[in-house]
Design a protein around this motif. Structure first.
Motif, PDB file in Angstrom:
ATOM      1  N   GLU A  31       0.852  -1.189   0.000  1.00 27.63           N
ATOM      2  CA  GLU A  31       0.000   0.000   0.000  1.00 27.63           C
ATOM      3  C   GLU A  31       0.891   1.243   0.000  1.00 27.63           C
ATOM      4  OE1 GLU A  31      -1.991   2.548  -0.542  1.00 27.63           O
ATOM      5  OE2 GLU A  31      -3.564   1.095  -0.061  1.00 27.63           O
ATOM      6  N   PRO A  32       1.156   1.814  -1.197  1.00 26.31           N
ATOM      7  CA  PRO A  32       2.101   2.927  -1.276  1.00 26.31           C
ATOM      8  C   PRO A  32       1.484   4.313  -1.114  1.00 26.31           C
ATOM      9  CG  PRO A  32       1.500   2.251  -3.476  1.00 26.31           C
ATOM     10  CD  PRO A  32       0.720   1.365  -2.521  1.00 26.31           C
ATOM     11  N   ARG A  33       0.165   4.396  -1.071  1.00 27.40           N
ATOM     12  CA  ARG A  33      -0.458   5.717  -1.200  1.00 27.40           C
ATOM     13  C   ARG A  33      -0.109   6.666  -0.062  1.00 27.40           C
ATOM     14  NH1 ARG A  33      -6.423   3.609  -2.776  1.00 27.40           N
ATOM     15  NH2 ARG A  33      -5.720   1.974  -1.350  1.00 27.40           N
ATOM     16  N   MET A  34      -0.064   6.176   1.166  1.00 27.28           N
ATOM     17  CA  MET A  34       0.252   7.067   2.289  1.00 27.28           C
ATOM     18  C   MET A  34       1.682   7.590   2.184  1.00 27.28           C
ATOM     19  SD  MET A  34      -1.691   5.260   5.495  1.00 27.28           S
ATOM     20  CE  MET A  34      -0.908   3.670   5.222  1.00 27.28           C
ATOM     21  N   ALA A  35       2.611   6.713   1.798  1.00 29.25           N
ATOM     22  CA  ALA A  35       3.996   7.155   1.622  1.00 29.25           C
ATOM     23  C   ALA A  35       4.103   8.181   0.499  1.00 29.25           C
ATOM     24  CB  ALA A  35       4.890   5.951   1.327  1.00 29.25           C
ATOM     25  N   LEU A  36       3.353   7.971  -0.575  1.00 29.66           N
ATOM     26  CA  LEU A  36       3.417   8.900  -1.705  1.00 29.66           C
ATOM     27  C   LEU A  36       2.843  10.258  -1.336  1.00 29.66           C
ATOM     28  CD1 LEU A  36       2.422   6.496  -4.620  1.00 29.66           C
ATOM     29  CD2 LEU A  36       4.701   7.359  -4.059  1.00 29.66           C
ATOM     30  N   ILE A  37       1.809  10.289  -0.492  1.00 25.63           N
ATOM     31  CA  ILE A  37       1.260  11.571  -0.039  1.00 25.63           C
ATOM     32  C   ILE A  37       2.296  12.332   0.781  1.00 25.63           C
ATOM     33  CG2 ILE A  37      -0.433  12.627   1.509  1.00 25.63           C
ATOM     34  CD1 ILE A  37      -2.419  10.466   0.602  1.00 25.63           C
ATOM     35  N   LEU A  38       2.953  11.636   1.710  1.00 26.85           N
ATOM     36  CA  LEU A  38       3.972  12.304   2.534  1.00 26.85           C
ATOM     37  C   LEU A  38       5.146  12.775   1.689  1.00 26.85           C
ATOM     38  CD1 LEU A  38       4.325  10.332   5.900  1.00 26.85           C
ATOM     39  CD2 LEU A  38       2.944  12.330   5.369  1.00 26.85           C
ATOM     40  N   LEU A  39       5.646  11.897   0.834  1.00 31.28           N
ATOM     41  CA  LEU A  39       6.787  12.267  -0.008  1.00 31.28           C
ATOM     42  C   LEU A  39       6.434  13.437  -0.917  1.00 31.28           C
ATOM     43  CD1 LEU A  39       8.086   8.706  -0.931  1.00 31.28           C
ATOM     44  CD2 LEU A  39       9.291  10.402   0.458  1.00 31.28           C
ATOM     45  N   GLY A  40       5.207  13.433  -1.445  1.00 27.63           N
ATOM     46  CA  GLY A  40       4.780  14.547  -2.287  1.00 27.63           C
ATOM     47  C   GLY A  40       4.721  15.854  -1.517  1.00 27.63           C
ATOM     48  N   SER A  41       4.148  15.828  -0.325  1.00 31.72           N
ATOM     49  CA  SER A  41       4.064  17.046   0.492  1.00 31.72           C
ATOM     50  C   SER A  41       5.448  17.567   0.854  1.00 31.72           C
ATOM     51  CB  SER A  41       3.258  16.776   1.773  1.00 31.72           C
ATOM     52  OG  SER A  41       1.879  16.749   1.517  1.00 31.72           O
ATOM     53  N   PHE A  42       6.325  16.666   1.276  1.00 27.91           N
ATOM     54  CA  PHE A  42       7.655  17.097   1.705  1.00 27.91           C
ATOM     55  C   PHE A  42       8.467  17.648   0.521  1.00 27.91           C
ATOM     56  CE2 PHE A  42       7.504  13.677   5.274  1.00 27.91           C
ATOM     57  CZ  PHE A  42       6.536  14.431   5.925  1.00 27.91           C
ATOM     58  N   ALA A  43       8.361  16.989  -0.637  1.00 32.84           N
ATOM     59  CA  ALA A  43       9.093  17.471  -1.812  1.00 32.84           C
ATOM     60  C   ALA A  43       8.591  18.847  -2.242  1.00 32.84           C
ATOM     61  CB  ALA A  43       8.945  16.469  -2.958  1.00 32.84           C
ATOM     62  N   LEU A  44       7.276  19.037  -2.248  1.00 31.65           N
ATOM     63  CA  LEU A  44       6.718  20.324  -2.653  1.00 31.65           C
ATOM     64  C   LEU A  44       6.978  21.402  -1.596  1.00 31.65           C
ATOM     65  CD1 LEU A  44       3.349  19.116  -4.210  1.00 31.65           C
ATOM     66  CD2 LEU A  44       5.471  19.719  -5.388  1.00 31.65           C
ATOM     67  N   ALA A  45       7.056  21.009  -0.327  1.00 30.30           N
ATOM     68  CA  ALA A  45       7.416  21.969   0.720  1.00 30.30           C
ATOM     69  C   ALA A  45       8.835  22.489   0.506  1.00 30.30           C
ATOM     70  CB  ALA A  45       7.283  21.323   2.098  1.00 30.30           C
ATOM     71  N   GLN A  46       9.722  21.608   0.089  1.00 25.57           N
ATOM     72  CA  GLN A  46      11.090  22.024  -0.190  1.00 25.57           C
ATOM     73  C   GLN A  46      11.128  22.994  -1.372  1.00 25.57           C
ATOM     74  OE1 GLN A  46      13.732  21.684   1.530  1.00 25.57           O
ATOM     75  NE2 GLN A  46      15.279  22.399   0.078  1.00 25.57           N
ATOM     76  N   VAL A  47      10.306  22.735  -2.392  1.00 27.06           N
ATOM     77  CA  VAL A  47      10.217  23.645  -3.536  1.00 27.06           C
ATOM     78  C   VAL A  47       9.707  25.009  -3.088  1.00 27.06           C
ATOM     79  CG1 VAL A  47       9.026  24.076  -5.729  1.00 27.06           C
ATOM     80  CG2 VAL A  47       9.903  21.789  -5.209  1.00 27.06           C
TER      81      VAL A  47
END
Length: 297
Positions: free
Chosen positions: A68-84
């Protein structure tokens, strides 16, 4: 609330454990995304790295144990976009980078959910003639076959887009919290000012139209490319209603329309974003006032 936010901003192991506890529960993953993004926005990647890693561990365990990758992908997406956002201080850059994180999410989802997606597509195929009605009957056999090929890619794109929406909501909540603590009203001003440049808006619109024609795989990008236009349209409506009598009721009506009549409201917001990139509706009043006060211009 402020005490909790200040606790998160300490960035200590206890903060990481709190975020990990939230990310371990699917219904609270948004809280972990927002809290981790707040920490990253305020303290940077180097200082917040250990706490963010702790927050990610339960979601990575879900990915490994339950596929189940969806929760990890949500976190990784938020953190990557926060860095941007921390690096460029631009929501336009954030929305454009969401295309990259969305494409990466689509690839992960394809690997994890290939069989469920194929089964879902097989269930939807018989309903296409009924859903499209006479339009489907007017298609040639080649066009009907092409549509059948596009459907699984569109489903994958929609699922990846939903994850990116969750990531962006987590980041926006984090930015709201940051403004609440250090710059009251700052997030509202940022979001109300969000407007895509003409070149960006119409490039995205061109991709919406052209990608399915170029390749079936390219159809994955269609929902993802609409996402920056959707958020730009939402920012336009928020900006126009801000401070007006009944503005809050208007926003409630907007989001109810998105929930109940998405097939109509979503394209309308995309069209509004395209029009705003051309005419800058929020700046129109300012320009009129300036011209009135300077009649010789």
């Amino acid at each position: 609330m402020r005490a909790l936010l200040h606790f998160i901003l300490r960035g200590q192991v206890s903060c990481g454990l709190l975020l990990a506890a939230a990310s371990a529960i699917p219904l609270l993953v948004w809280l972990a995304a927002a809290g981790g993004s707040l920490l990253l926005l305020r303290r940077g990647l180097a200082a917040s790295g250990p706490a963010l890693l702790l927050a990610l561990l339960p979601t990575l365990a879900w990915w490994q144990v339950a596929d189940e990758p969806r929760m990890a992908l949500i976190l990784l997406g938020s953190f990557a976009l926060a860095q941007v956002l921390r690096r460029y201080s631009s929501w336009v850059w954030v929305l454009l980078c969401s295309l990259l994180t969305g494409a990466a999410s689509a690839l992960c989802l394809k690997l994890a959910f290939s069989e469920p997606l194929a089964a879902q597509n097989a269930q939807l195929q018989p309903f296409l003639p009924q859903a499209l009605g006479t339009l489907y009957q007017q298609m040639s056999e080649a066009e009907q076959l092409r549509l059948s090929e596009l459907m699984p890619q569109l489903l994958l794109g929609v699922l990846a887009t939903l994850l990116q929406i969750a990531s962006l909501i987590g980041l926006m909540l984090a930015r709201y919290w940051q403004a609440l603590l250090f710059n009251p009203g700052g997030f509202a001003r940022e979001f109300h000012a969000l407007r895509l440049p003409k070149s960006v808006a119409f490039s995205l619109f061109a991709l919406l139209l052209l990608m399915p024609a170029l390749s079936a795989t390219g159809a994955v990008l269609v929902p993802l490319c609409s996402l920056p236009l959707l958020f730009a349209g939402l920012a336009l409506v928020h900006g126009k209603l801000a401070g007006k009598a009944g503005g809050k009721f208007g926003l409630v009506g907007l989001y109810l329309s998105l929930l109940l009549f998405m097939q109509l409201a979503y394209p309308l917001l995309v069209v509004l974003a395209l029009a705003d990139s051309l005419f800058d509706f929020r700046g129109l009043k300012t320009r009129k006032g300036h011209s009135a006060s300077n009649p010789d211009i």
